[in-house]
Design an enzyme around this catalytic site. Structure first.
Site, PDB file in Angstrom:
ATOM      1  N   ASP A  66      62.359  -3.031  44.542  1.00 42.82           N
ATOM      2  CA  ASP A  66      60.857  -3.194  44.061  1.00 42.82           C
ATOM      3  C   ASP A  66      60.361  -1.978  43.447  1.00 42.82           C
ATOM      4  O   ASP A  66      59.655  -1.352  44.169  1.00 42.82           O
ATOM      5  CB  ASP A  66      60.078  -4.282  44.928  1.00 42.82           C
ATOM      6  CG  ASP A  66      58.525  -4.700  44.199  1.00 42.82           C
ATOM      7  OD1 ASP A  66      58.464  -4.240  43.013  1.00 42.82           O
ATOM      8  OD2 ASP A  66      58.157  -5.466  44.945  1.00 42.82           O
ATOM      9  N   TYR A 159      48.807  -7.036  29.217  1.00 46.59           N
ATOM     10  CA  TYR A 159      50.073  -6.758  29.070  1.00 46.59           C
ATOM     11  C   TYR A 159      50.254  -5.823  27.844  1.00 46.59           C
ATOM     12  O   TYR A 159      51.081  -4.696  27.947  1.00 46.59           O
ATOM     13  CB  TYR A 159      50.662  -7.989  28.654  1.00 46.59           C
ATOM     14  CG  TYR A 159      52.243  -7.682  28.264  1.00 46.59           C
ATOM     15  CD1 TYR A 159      53.066  -7.614  29.369  1.00 46.59           C
ATOM     16  CD2 TYR A 159      52.789  -7.738  27.034  1.00 46.59           C
ATOM     17  CE1 TYR A 159      54.552  -7.163  29.201  1.00 46.59           C
ATOM     18  CE2 TYR A 159      54.124  -7.621  26.755  1.00 46.59           C
ATOM     19  CZ  TYR A 159      54.972  -7.101  27.901  1.00 46.59           C
ATOM     20  OH  TYR A 159      56.166  -6.950  27.441  1.00 46.59           O
ATOM     21  N   LEU A 191      60.582 -10.133  19.738  1.00 54.21           N
ATOM     22  CA  LEU A 191      61.097 -11.317  20.595  1.00 54.21           C
ATOM     23  C   LEU A 191      62.445 -11.358  21.113  1.00 54.21           C
ATOM     24  O   LEU A 191      63.510 -11.177  20.168  1.00 54.21           O
ATOM     25  CB  LEU A 191      60.782 -12.639  19.694  1.00 54.21           C
ATOM     26  CG  LEU A 191      59.275 -12.877  19.577  1.00 54.21           C
ATOM     27  CD1 LEU A 191      58.844 -13.634  18.269  1.00 54.21           C
ATOM     28  CD2 LEU A 191      58.932 -13.575  20.737  1.00 54.21           C
ATOM     29  N   PHE A 196      61.731 -13.676  30.375  1.00 54.29           N
ATOM     30  CA  PHE A 196      60.322 -13.389  30.026  1.00 54.29           C
ATOM     31  C   PHE A 196      59.413 -14.351  29.808  1.00 54.29           C
ATOM     32  O   PHE A 196      58.340 -14.283  30.794  1.00 54.29           O
ATOM     33  CB  PHE A 196      60.480 -12.444  28.608  1.00 54.29           C
ATOM     34  CG  PHE A 196      59.371 -11.818  28.369  1.00 54.29           C
ATOM     35  CD1 PHE A 196      58.584 -10.837  28.945  1.00 54.29           C
ATOM     36  CD2 PHE A 196      58.211 -12.447  27.552  1.00 54.29           C
ATOM     37  CE1 PHE A 196      57.421 -10.190  28.854  1.00 54.29           C
ATOM     38  CE2 PHE A 196      57.044 -11.765  27.050  1.00 54.29           C
ATOM     39  CZ  PHE A 196      56.649 -10.706  27.675  1.00 54.29           C
TER      40      PHE A 196
END
Length: 272
Positions: A66, A159, A191, A196
């Site tokens: 992580d 974001y 895109l 996601f």
């Protein structure tokens, strides 16, 4: 024919369990690189490693990691060193979006997750592996950014802020490395059809699927091709930034869709 400057190099890819990260690992293995694949889903990592060994005869190391955990990142670096594995390419791919709420009603837990992964995680990994590149006077850091770091869009707020940070960190690191042969690049997609959106919408798969309906998005392999391009460039060439979008997308909020009734997509698709 373009020379293969990737064969024999050791490439670390974060977030390699799916999407762009997995595609990058496959692409580097196909080109003859040694691959260090990290992520949080151990079973997926092991399956990917078995695939790369079987299909490409690749040397592969995996790490359940992580990137938000700085101590774990440093420990993993030390484990690799003990095995004589020192990556000379790092692909900072791990990243995520959470939610699309206005700032005034956003979830601070979502903010923490995005900032800790997209910004601090990138910093921890870069800080852990960059000194060895500087010592060798050779290496490459590739940050997977987003067009969200160029154009903010409605409800993208935090974001987009994390991806603007990636732009600043990439530019700043390039300045810090002046006088060395270590290169830094960012690859910023629009895109891309990955997990996601499902992560962004907290598991709402129906809403996530609607994001990619009515046009042809990029694939993870398209982005991996761009990463290969910047890494395979001659060592005297540093591709600072590469932006790619599907032909149906011409700006953050301009997407030509054959079915205008489906939900307009978020403007970006960073990896998960």
């Amino acid at each position: 024919m373009t020379p293969n400057r990737i064969r024999g190099r050791t490439v670390l890819v974060t977030g390699a369990t799916a999407g762009i990260g997995a595609s990058c690992a496959r692409s580097f293995a196909r080109e003859g690189a040694r691959v260090v694949a990290t992520g949080r889903r151990t079973e997926r990592l092991e399956a990917l490693a078995a695939e790369l060994r079987a299909e490409h005869g690749a040397q592969v190391w995996t790490g359940s990691l992580d990137v938000r955990d700085r101590a774990a990142v440093e420990s993993f670096r030390d484990e690799l060193r003990a095995e004589g594995v020192v990556p000379d390419v790092v692909v900072n791919n791990a990243g995520k979006a959470r939610g699309m709420d206005p700032l005034q009603s956003g979830d601070p837990d979502d903010w923490d997750e995005m900032i800790d992964t997209n910004v601090k995680g990138l910093l921890w990994v870069t800080r852990a592996f960059l000194p060895a590149m500087i010592e060798a006077d050779r290496g490459h850091v590739v940050n997977i950014g987003s067009i969200a770091g160029r154009w903010t869009y409605p409800s993208g707020n935090v974001y987009c802020g994390t991806k603007y940070a990636v732009v600043a960190l990439t530019e700043g690191l390039n300045m810090d490395l002046a006088g060395t042969r270590v290169r830094v690049s960012s690859v910023d997609p629009g895109l891309v059809e990955t997990e996601f959106s499902e992560v962004r919408f907290h598991g709402d798969s129906e809403r996530a699927e609607s994001v990619y309906r009515g046009y042809t998005p990029l694939s993870p392999d398209d982005v991996a091709d761009a990463v290969l391009y910047v890494v395979n460039a001659p060592e005297h060439v540093d591709v600072f930034n590469l932006v790619l979008m599907p032909t149906d997308q011409r700006h953050a909020t301009i997407v030509h869709k054959t079915d205008p009734a489906v939900e307009p997509p978020p403007a970006d698709a960073s990896p998960v």
